[in-house]
Write a protein that holds these residues in place. Structure first.
Motif, mmCIF file in Angstrom:
data_model
loop_
_atom_site.group_PDB
_atom_site.id
_atom_site.type_symbol
_atom_site.label_atom_id
_atom_site.label_comp_id
_atom_site.label_asym_id
_atom_site.label_seq_id
_atom_site.Cartn_x
_atom_site.Cartn_y
_atom_site.Cartn_z
ATOM 1 N N PRO A 91 -20.022 16.331 4.266
ATOM 2 C CA PRO A 91 -18.712 16.881 4.627
ATOM 3 C C PRO A 91 -17.581 15.944 4.229
ATOM 4 N N PRO A 92 -16.391 16.474 4.006
ATOM 5 C CA PRO A 92 -15.240 15.638 3.676
ATOM 6 C C PRO A 92 -14.706 14.944 4.920
ATOM 7 N N SER A 93 -13.697 14.112 4.729
ATOM 8 C CA SER A 93 -13.002 13.522 5.871
ATOM 9 C C SER A 93 -12.473 14.638 6.768
ATOM 10 N N PRO A 94 -12.603 14.491 8.088
ATOM 11 C CA PRO A 94 -12.100 15.537 8.985
ATOM 12 C C PRO A 94 -10.591 15.720 8.916
ATOM 13 N N ALA A 95 -9.877 14.754 8.362
ATOM 14 C CA ALA A 95 -8.426 14.907 8.227
ATOM 15 C C ALA A 95 -8.069 16.008 7.241
ATOM 16 N N ASP A 96 -8.996 16.320 6.320
ATOM 17 C CA ASP A 96 -8.709 17.282 5.258
ATOM 18 C C ASP A 96 -9.529 18.559 5.348
ATOM 19 N N ALA A 97 -10.540 18.566 6.193
ATOM 20 C CA ALA A 97 -11.544 19.623 6.130
ATOM 21 C C ALA A 97 -10.955 21.022 6.198
ATOM 22 N N GLY A 98 -9.887 21.209 6.961
ATOM 23 C CA GLY A 98 -9.345 22.545 7.122
ATOM 24 C C GLY A 98 -8.229 22.911 6.170
ATOM 25 N N ARG A 99 -7.834 21.956 5.296
ATOM 26 C CA ARG A 99 -6.678 22.246 4.437
ATOM 27 C C ARG A 99 -6.788 21.551 3.089
ATOM 28 N N LEU A 100 -7.958 21.637 2.495
ATOM 29 C CA LEU A 100 -8.167 20.993 1.203
ATOM 30 C C LEU A 100 -7.520 21.782 0.074
ATOM 31 N N MET A 101 -6.848 21.082 -0.820
ATOM 32 C CA MET A 101 -6.325 21.698 -2.030
ATOM 33 C C MET A 101 -7.501 22.094 -2.924
ATOM 34 N N PRO A 102 -7.466 23.274 -3.553
ATOM 35 C CA PRO A 102 -8.538 23.635 -4.485
ATOM 36 C C PRO A 102 -8.711 22.572 -5.561
ATOM 37 N N ALA A 103 -9.961 22.324 -5.952
ATOM 38 C CA ALA A 103 -10.262 21.223 -6.856
ATOM 39 C C ALA A 103 -9.540 21.353 -8.196
ATOM 40 N N ASP A 104 -9.417 22.569 -8.724
ATOM 41 C CA ASP A 104 -8.756 22.715 -10.022
ATOM 42 C C ASP A 104 -7.273 22.362 -9.926
ATOM 43 N N ARG A 105 -6.631 22.744 -8.821
ATOM 44 C CA ARG A 105 -5.228 22.379 -8.618
ATOM 45 C C ARG A 105 -5.079 20.879 -8.426
ATOM 46 N N ALA A 106 -6.012 20.282 -7.684
ATOM 47 C CA ALA A 106 -5.961 18.842 -7.446
ATOM 48 C C ALA A 106 -6.106 18.071 -8.759
ATOM 49 N N LEU A 107 -7.025 18.514 -9.599
ATOM 50 C CA LEU A 107 -7.235 17.853 -10.885
ATOM 51 C C LEU A 107 -5.991 17.954 -11.763
ATOM 52 N N ALA A 108 -5.393 19.135 -11.795
ATOM 53 C CA ALA A 108 -4.184 19.324 -12.593
ATOM 54 C C ALA A 108 -3.038 18.464 -12.068
ATOM 55 N N ALA A 109 -2.910 18.375 -10.735
ATOM 56 C CA ALA A 109 -1.838 17.578 -10.148
ATOM 57 C C ALA A 109 -2.020 16.094 -10.447
ATOM 58 N N LEU A 110 -3.253 15.614 -10.363
ATOM 59 C CA LEU A 110 -3.525 14.201 -10.643
ATOM 60 C C LEU A 110 -3.219 13.867 -12.097
ATOM 61 N N ASN A 111 -3.692 14.704 -13.008
ATOM 62 C CA ASN A 111 -3.441 14.442 -14.427
ATOM 63 C C ASN A 111 -1.954 14.521 -14.759
ATOM 64 N N ALA A 112 -1.246 15.442 -14.131
ATOM 65 C CA ALA A 112 0.194 15.556 -14.366
ATOM 66 C C ALA A 112 0.920 14.309 -13.882
ATOM 67 N N ALA A 113 0.496 13.774 -12.739
ATOM 68 C CA ALA A 113 1.125 12.553 -12.223
ATOM 69 C C ALA A 113 0.878 11.376 -13.159
#
Length: 206
Positions: free
Chosen positions: A80-102
């Motif tokens: 399981p992920p960290s409980p701080a994020d478990a209920g509101r995780l950004m979709p992985a494809d969006r997260a990847l795009a955001a990281l690369n854009a940054a």
């Protein structure tokens, strides 16, 4: 880029010691202090004394952290992920795009350095004058280096009660990010066992 910087980025969300979650980027004062404390590690021209973040920078950092924590959550699956994020995780494809854009926000030029008697190394020269751009891009590159590096297989979410940290496992059986989390987890297990035993020992009301 120091891999510890990636872990420090995601570690800006942490257990507050009193049952809740603290955010080191929750306001401008805390964001500014976090950056000043890591001026040397960030190596983007931050003045350790007197630096003050503005709201635009704070929001950019929080958005980057959200993306990186989502990718860390994907990396530790099927755990399981960290409980701080478990209920509101950004979709992985969006997260990847955001990281690369940054990371793309700062144009950099790789330079090979090879001092006599030393192994070769790469230094990135910035081609961007804006401090905000350099800071966000540096943190994004640190996350990319970590996610593409050899330590990713040892990334774990701490399983101690209330802890929300990710950590790199240093030995095969490590479950917790630090000894205090291990102590808290053992106490919780002991309490659960005692509660279960006490419940089983109660006489039936039938």
């Amino acid at each position: 880029m120091d891999r510890d910087l990636a872990l420090e980025l995601v570690g800006t969300i942490r257990h507050d010691g009193a049952g809740g979650v603290a955010d080191d980027w929750g306001d401008l004062l805390r964001t500014s202090a976090w950056i000043r404390d890591r001026a040397e590690l960030l190596a983007v021209g931050v003045e350790a004394d007197g630096f003050a973040a503005d709201e635009a920078l704070r929001r950019e950092l929080v958005a980057l952290r959200q993306a990186v924590r989502a990718l860390f959550a994907q990396a530790v699956r099927p755990s399981p992920p960290s409980p701080a994020d478990a209920g509101r995780l950004m979709p992985a494809d969006r997260a990847l795009a955001a990281l690369n854009a940054a990371a793309r926000r700062e144009p950099v030029i790789p330079q090979l350095e090879w001092a006599d008697g030393e192994p070769p190394s790469v230094r990135l020269l910035s081609d961007g004058p804006d401090f905000r751009m350099r800071l966000v891009a540096a943190l994004a590159r640190a996350a990319i280096d970590f996610l593409a590096g050899p330590e990713l297989d040892r990334l774990r979410a701490c399983t101690a009660p209330r802890c929300v940290r990710y950590f790199v496992r240093s030995h095969g059986r490590q479950e917790w990010c630090k000894p205090s989390c291990g102590n808290r987890a053992r106490v919780a297990r002991h309490y659960r066992r005692r509660s279960t035993t006490a419940a089983d020992a109660e006489p039936s009301q039938e």
